[in-house]
Design a protein around this motif. Structure first.
Motif, mmCIF file in Angstrom:
data_model
loop_
_atom_site.group_PDB
_atom_site.id
_atom_site.type_symbol
_atom_site.label_atom_id
_atom_site.label_comp_id
_atom_site.label_asym_id
_atom_site.label_seq_id
_atom_site.Cartn_x
_atom_site.Cartn_y
_atom_site.Cartn_z
ATOM 1 N N GLN A 1 -24.588 -11.128 -45.426
ATOM 2 C CA GLN A 1 -25.399 -11.553 -44.283
ATOM 3 C C GLN A 1 -26.152 -12.841 -44.608
ATOM 4 O O GLN A 1 -26.264 -13.726 -43.757
ATOM 5 C CB GLN A 1 -26.384 -10.448 -43.885
ATOM 6 C CG GLN A 1 -25.720 -9.268 -43.222
ATOM 7 C CD GLN A 1 -26.677 -8.124 -42.985
ATOM 8 O OE1 GLN A 1 -27.692 -7.976 -43.669
ATOM 9 N NE2 GLN A 1 -26.365 -7.296 -42.009
ATOM 10 N N ALA A 2 -26.657 -12.961 -45.825
ATOM 11 C CA ALA A 2 -27.361 -14.176 -46.235
ATOM 12 C C ALA A 2 -26.411 -15.375 -46.245
ATOM 13 O O ALA A 2 -26.781 -16.472 -45.808
ATOM 14 C CB ALA A 2 -28.000 -13.983 -47.612
ATOM 15 N N VAL A 3 -25.193 -15.170 -46.725
ATOM 16 C CA VAL A 3 -24.194 -16.242 -46.740
ATOM 17 C C VAL A 3 -23.866 -16.662 -45.312
ATOM 18 O O VAL A 3 -23.798 -17.859 -45.002
ATOM 19 C CB VAL A 3 -22.923 -15.810 -47.504
ATOM 20 C CG1 VAL A 3 -21.776 -16.775 -47.248
ATOM 21 C CG2 VAL A 3 -23.218 -15.699 -48.990
ATOM 22 N N ARG B 1 -24.115 -20.557 -40.822
ATOM 23 C CA ARG B 1 -24.461 -20.871 -39.425
ATOM 24 C C ARG B 1 -25.514 -21.975 -39.350
ATOM 25 O O ARG B 1 -25.421 -22.872 -38.512
ATOM 26 C CB ARG B 1 -24.953 -19.627 -38.704
ATOM 27 C CG ARG B 1 -23.853 -18.649 -38.406
ATOM 28 C CD ARG B 1 -24.370 -17.462 -37.634
ATOM 29 N NE ARG B 1 -23.333 -16.478 -37.468
ATOM 30 C CZ ARG B 1 -23.445 -15.406 -36.724
ATOM 31 N NH1 ARG B 1 -24.565 -15.179 -36.067
ATOM 32 N NH2 ARG B 1 -22.464 -14.554 -36.625
ATOM 33 N N ASN B 2 -26.520 -21.891 -40.209
ATOM 34 C CA ASN B 2 -27.548 -22.928 -40.209
ATOM 35 C C ASN B 2 -26.996 -24.263 -40.694
ATOM 36 O O ASN B 2 -27.387 -25.321 -40.202
ATOM 37 C CB ASN B 2 -28.753 -22.506 -41.041
ATOM 38 C CG ASN B 2 -29.622 -21.541 -40.277
ATOM 39 O OD1 ASN B 2 -30.051 -21.830 -39.173
ATOM 40 N ND2 ASN B 2 -29.865 -20.379 -40.846
ATOM 41 N N ALA B 3 -26.076 -24.212 -41.643
ATOM 42 C CA ALA B 3 -25.453 -25.455 -42.120
ATOM 43 C C ALA B 3 -24.745 -26.150 -40.971
ATOM 44 O O ALA B 3 -24.896 -27.363 -40.778
ATOM 45 C CB ALA B 3 -24.476 -25.154 -43.258
ATOM 46 N N LEU B 4 -23.990 -25.399 -40.200
ATOM 47 C CA LEU B 4 -23.253 -25.987 -39.080
ATOM 48 C C LEU B 4 -24.185 -26.417 -37.952
ATOM 49 O O LEU B 4 -23.933 -27.424 -37.292
ATOM 50 C CB LEU B 4 -22.215 -24.992 -38.557
ATOM 51 C CG LEU B 4 -21.089 -24.652 -39.527
ATOM 52 C CD1 LEU B 4 -20.218 -23.538 -38.960
ATOM 53 C CD2 LEU B 4 -20.259 -25.885 -39.841
ATOM 54 N N TRP C 1 -27.578 -27.273 -38.140
ATOM 55 C CA TRP C 1 -28.550 -28.349 -38.373
ATOM 56 C C TRP C 1 -28.692 -28.800 -39.818
ATOM 57 O O TRP C 1 -29.021 -29.938 -40.095
ATOM 58 C CB TRP C 1 -29.918 -27.960 -37.829
ATOM 59 C CG TRP C 1 -30.506 -26.739 -38.499
ATOM 60 C CD1 TRP C 1 -30.320 -25.449 -38.136
ATOM 61 C CD2 TRP C 1 -31.369 -26.709 -39.635
ATOM 62 N NE1 TRP C 1 -30.992 -24.608 -38.984
ATOM 63 C CE2 TRP C 1 -31.662 -25.359 -39.917
ATOM 64 C CE3 TRP C 1 -31.923 -27.686 -40.457
ATOM 65 C CZ2 TRP C 1 -32.469 -24.973 -40.964
ATOM 66 C CZ3 TRP C 1 -32.735 -27.286 -41.507
ATOM 67 C CH2 TRP C 1 -33.005 -25.937 -41.739
ATOM 68 N N MET C 2 -28.460 -27.921 -40.774
ATOM 69 C CA MET C 2 -28.776 -28.274 -42.165
ATOM 70 C C MET C 2 -27.919 -29.402 -42.721
ATOM 71 O O MET C 2 -28.403 -30.217 -43.500
ATOM 72 C CB MET C 2 -28.658 -27.053 -43.088
ATOM 73 C CG MET C 2 -29.861 -26.154 -43.059
ATOM 74 S SD MET C 2 -29.944 -24.891 -44.366
ATOM 75 C CE MET C 2 -28.317 -24.287 -44.563
ATOM 76 N N ASN C 3 -26.668 -29.475 -42.347
ATOM 77 C CA ASN C 3 -25.780 -30.504 -42.905
ATOM 78 C C ASN C 3 -26.225 -31.920 -42.544
ATOM 79 O O ASN C 3 -25.912 -32.868 -43.265
ATOM 80 C CB ASN C 3 -24.345 -30.283 -42.441
ATOM 81 C CG ASN C 3 -23.681 -29.116 -43.130
ATOM 82 O OD1 ASN C 3 -24.133 -28.646 -44.159
ATOM 83 N ND2 ASN C 3 -22.591 -28.638 -42.552
ATOM 84 N N THR C 4 -26.951 -32.063 -41.450
ATOM 85 C CA THR C 4 -27.328 -33.413 -41.012
ATOM 86 C C THR C 4 -28.356 -34.057 -41.931
ATOM 87 O O THR C 4 -28.350 -35.276 -42.093
ATOM 88 C CB THR C 4 -27.878 -33.403 -39.580
ATOM 89 O OG1 THR C 4 -29.012 -32.551 -39.515
ATOM 90 C CG2 THR C 4 -26.821 -32.934 -38.599
ATOM 91 N N TYR C 5 -29.229 -33.284 -42.533
ATOM 92 C CA TYR C 5 -30.294 -33.861 -43.362
ATOM 93 C C TYR C 5 -29.782 -34.461 -44.672
ATOM 94 O O TYR C 5 -30.071 -35.610 -44.971
ATOM 95 C CB TYR C 5 -31.417 -32.860 -43.595
ATOM 96 C CG TYR C 5 -32.145 -32.557 -42.315
ATOM 97 C CD1 TYR C 5 -33.059 -33.464 -41.777
ATOM 98 C CD2 TYR C 5 -31.897 -31.397 -41.599
ATOM 99 C CE1 TYR C 5 -33.706 -33.212 -40.576
ATOM 100 C CE2 TYR C 5 -32.536 -31.139 -40.401
ATOM 101 C CZ TYR C 5 -33.441 -32.052 -39.894
ATOM 102 O OH TYR C 5 -34.077 -31.801 -38.708
ATOM 103 N N PRO C 6 -29.008 -33.725 -45.459
ATOM 104 C CA PRO C 6 -28.511 -34.347 -46.696
ATOM 105 C C PRO C 6 -27.263 -35.199 -46.459
ATOM 106 O O PRO C 6 -26.831 -35.935 -47.329
ATOM 107 C CB PRO C 6 -28.197 -33.163 -47.598
ATOM 108 C CG PRO C 6 -27.868 -32.058 -46.652
ATOM 109 C CD PRO C 6 -28.752 -32.293 -45.448
#
Length: 117
Positions: A77-79, A84-87, A89-94
């Motif tokens: 579930q953590a993975v 989901r968060n990477a897709l 919004w998270m990928n945009t920052y780094p």
């Protein structure tokens, strides 16, 4: 399922909750001067917490400690949450795919077993 009631101010409130959840009531919290002070920025020692709130926290900890843990399910579930968060919004920052941080062979249950937890 167990219920934790919050902001129980009167015996009538408690009776209402008990009527609604029957044997599902684990514990409850009433009004807390300690919590109100903390909300206003006054940092108080934990020993200032009211006895009723302390008892409620103790009951909650005991219930959690007695739960059977499914560490593989928790990890998966953590993975999934991370993916989901990477897709979203998270990928945009780094500017890169942060799902590559996920170790494909990692096993939380194996790690915890090796630590004897």
């Amino acid at each position: 399922m167990q219920v934790i009631a919050n902001k129980v101010e009167t015996e009538e409130d408690l009776a209402f909750v008990r009527e609604q959840v029957k044997d599902g009531l684990l514990t409850w919290f009433g009004r807390s001067d300690y919590v109100r002070a903390m909300e206003k920025g006054d940092v108080l020692p934990f020993t200032s917490l009211e006895a009723g709130a302390h008892s409620a926290l103790t009951a909650m900890k005991r219930a959690v400690d007695n739960c059977q843990q499914d560490w593989d399910k928790f990890y998966h579930q953590a993975v999934e949450f991370h993916r989901r968060n990477a897709l979203a919004w998270m990928n945009t920052y780094p500017g890169e795919d942060v799902t590559t941080q996920i170790a494909p062979d990692f096993s939380l249950s194996t790690l915890l077993t090796s630590l004897s937890l």
